[in-house]
Design an enzyme around this catalytic site. Structure first.
Site, PDB file in Angstrom:
ATOM      1  N   ASP A  43       0.838  -1.193   0.000  1.00 19.76           N
ATOM      2  CA  ASP A  43       0.000   0.000   0.000  1.00 19.76           C
ATOM      3  C   ASP A  43       0.875   1.246   0.000  1.00 19.76           C
ATOM      4  O   ASP A  43       1.560   1.534   0.978  1.00 19.76           O
ATOM      5  CB  ASP A  43      -0.896  -0.014   1.244  1.00 19.76           C
ATOM      6  CG  ASP A  43      -1.854   1.153   1.265  1.00 19.76           C
ATOM      7  OD1 ASP A  43      -2.938   1.023   0.669  1.00 19.76           O
ATOM      8  OD2 ASP A  43      -1.521   2.207   1.848  1.00 19.76           O
ATOM      9  N   TYR A  48       3.212   9.608  -0.178  1.00 14.20           N
ATOM     10  CA  TYR A  48       4.258   8.964   0.626  1.00 14.20           C
ATOM     11  C   TYR A  48       5.650   9.180   0.020  1.00 14.20           C
ATOM     12  O   TYR A  48       6.657   8.917   0.671  1.00 14.20           O
ATOM     13  CB  TYR A  48       4.031   7.444   0.753  1.00 14.20           C
ATOM     14  CG  TYR A  48       2.744   7.008   1.393  1.00 14.20           C
ATOM     15  CD1 TYR A  48       1.881   7.909   2.012  1.00 14.20           C
ATOM     16  CD2 TYR A  48       2.371   5.661   1.380  1.00 14.20           C
ATOM     17  CE1 TYR A  48       0.691   7.476   2.582  1.00 14.20           C
ATOM     18  CE2 TYR A  48       1.193   5.228   1.953  1.00 14.20           C
ATOM     19  CZ  TYR A  48       0.351   6.137   2.545  1.00 14.20           C
ATOM     20  OH  TYR A  48      -0.813   5.697   3.103  1.00 14.20           O
ATOM     21  N   LYS A  73      -2.527   6.084  -4.286  1.00 15.83           N
ATOM     22  CA  LYS A  73      -3.619   7.021  -3.940  1.00 15.83           C
ATOM     23  C   LYS A  73      -3.395   8.380  -4.586  1.00 15.83           C
ATOM     24  O   LYS A  73      -2.256   8.835  -4.724  1.00 15.83           O
ATOM     25  CB  LYS A  73      -3.699   7.193  -2.414  1.00 15.83           C
ATOM     26  CG  LYS A  73      -3.704   5.875  -1.661  1.00 15.83           C
ATOM     27  CD  LYS A  73      -3.965   6.029  -0.173  1.00 15.83           C
ATOM     28  CE  LYS A  73      -3.714   4.717   0.534  1.00 15.83           C
ATOM     29  NZ  LYS A  73      -2.282   4.470   0.837  1.00 15.83           N
ATOM     30  N   HIS A 106      -7.298   9.811  -1.846  1.00 15.07           N
ATOM     31  CA  HIS A 106      -6.643   9.705  -0.533  1.00 15.07           C
ATOM     32  C   HIS A 106      -7.468  10.333   0.600  1.00 15.07           C
ATOM     33  O   HIS A 106      -7.593   9.740   1.682  1.00 15.07           O
ATOM     34  CB  HIS A 106      -5.254  10.355  -0.614  1.00 15.07           C
ATOM     35  CG  HIS A 106      -4.285   9.836   0.383  1.00 15.07           C
ATOM     36  ND1 HIS A 106      -2.940   9.707   0.112  1.00 15.07           N
ATOM     37  CD2 HIS A 106      -4.432   9.417   1.662  1.00 15.07           C
ATOM     38  CE1 HIS A 106      -2.315   9.226   1.175  1.00 15.07           C
ATOM     39  NE2 HIS A 106      -3.201   9.049   2.127  1.00 15.07           N
TER      40      HIS A 106
END
Ligand code: A2P
Length: 282
Positions: A43, A48, A73, A106
């Site tokens: 994930d 990120y 996302k 997200h």
């Protein structure tokens, strides 16, 4: 208990995923270690800033890409139709893959104070529906959407989200949102299934850990699974990564599940989709 969940469109998902958020500077090694420990469900997210490392770890594992279930996302700044299409292509490029298994919005709000943000969600969703129909994404969903966000989206679009990824752990089970999703056939995934380790010292969890001869982390992960929720634990240690997947040989009894479900609120991150960021105490 099965080791996969099946989405409403028939796509199978490994039942324990690996959360890559803040996998720190040694990101690539952590992700490689997770793959070596057997994780195939990874994930990530544009936010990120580690999609390149995830893609590289997958390629260098030598394992067929099709054995992986890769989620990314769409970040808040990219909500909208054209921006979602461009952001999706950029994620594919960074990951070095030609399709995603799951793509999520997200957060519902772009957090720039706009009241009409659902319009941008709806436009982004239409772009995602197109990509899904074109076979570029095997499943589309959302993250941090509460029932009112889901209703507003579903009233104006064609495809019901297949997944909603929410903060979920003992002490923060978001029952109204989880029940709503499960009634609609939306699979709930748990981010921070152990409350970023904040719930691991809770006395009730420690009592149950002794009773079931497992760690408090394993209890949290098993708890999610028994709630029908797919956990996405994070860890930087090979031993704990292994432990977090070893959750299929014990079962939490019904009464103990009820006690875990009714713990007072604890371990909450402080992140709520309708509020400004509230930094948790401690
Ligand atoms: P570490 O990286 O040292 O293993 P969450 O996924 O709920 O956000 O929690 C992540 C945190 O939980 C990390 O700080 C991680 O630390 C810790 N953690 C993950 N797995 C375990 C485990 N099996 N036992 C104890 N702590 C764990």
């Amino acid at each position: 208990m099965k080791q996969t969940f099946v989405l409403a469109n028939g796509v199978e998902v490994p039942a324990v995923g690996f959360g890559t958020y803040k996998a720190a500077e040694k990101n690539e090694e952590i992700i490689k270690e997770a793959i070596a420990q057997g994780y195939r469900h990874l994930d990530t997210a544009a936010f990120y800033d580690n999609e390149r490392e995830v893609g590289k770890a997958i390629r260098e594992s030598g394992i067929d890409r099709r054995e992986f279930f890769i989620t990314s996302k769409l970040w808040k700044a990219d909500l909208g139709y054209a921006s979602a299409l461009a952001a999706f292509e950029a994620s594919l490029e960074r990951l070095g893959v030609d399709y995603l298994d799951l793509y999520l919005i997200h957060w519902p709000s772009p957090a720039d104070g706009t009241d009409s943000y659902m319009e941008r969600d709806i436009e982004a969703w239409k772009a995602m529906e197109e990509l899904y129909r074109a076979g570029k994404i095997r499943a589309i969903g959302v993250s941090n959407f509460l029932p009112h966000h889901l209703n507003r989206l579903m009233d104006r679009t064609g495809i019901i989200p297949l997944v909603d990824q929410l903060e979920f752990h003992p002490g923060y089970i978001q029952k109204a949102a989880v029940d709503f999703c499960q009634r609609q056939g939306i699979l709930v995934e748990a981010w921070s299934p152990m409350g970023r380790a904040r719930v691991l010292g809770e006395p009730l969890l420690q009592e149950f850990a002794k009773k079931y001869q497992v760690s408090t982390a394993q209890l949290c992960i098993r708890f999610a699974l028994q709630c029908g929720v797919l956990p996405l634990p994070k860890s930087s240690s090979a031993e704990r990564m292994r432990q977090n997947m070893d959750v299929f040989s014990f079962e939490i009894g019904e009464e103990d599940m009820h006690r875990l479900m009714t713990l007072p609120q604890l371990g909450w991150s402080g992140e709520h989709p309708d509020r400004e960021w509230v930094k948790p105490e401690g």
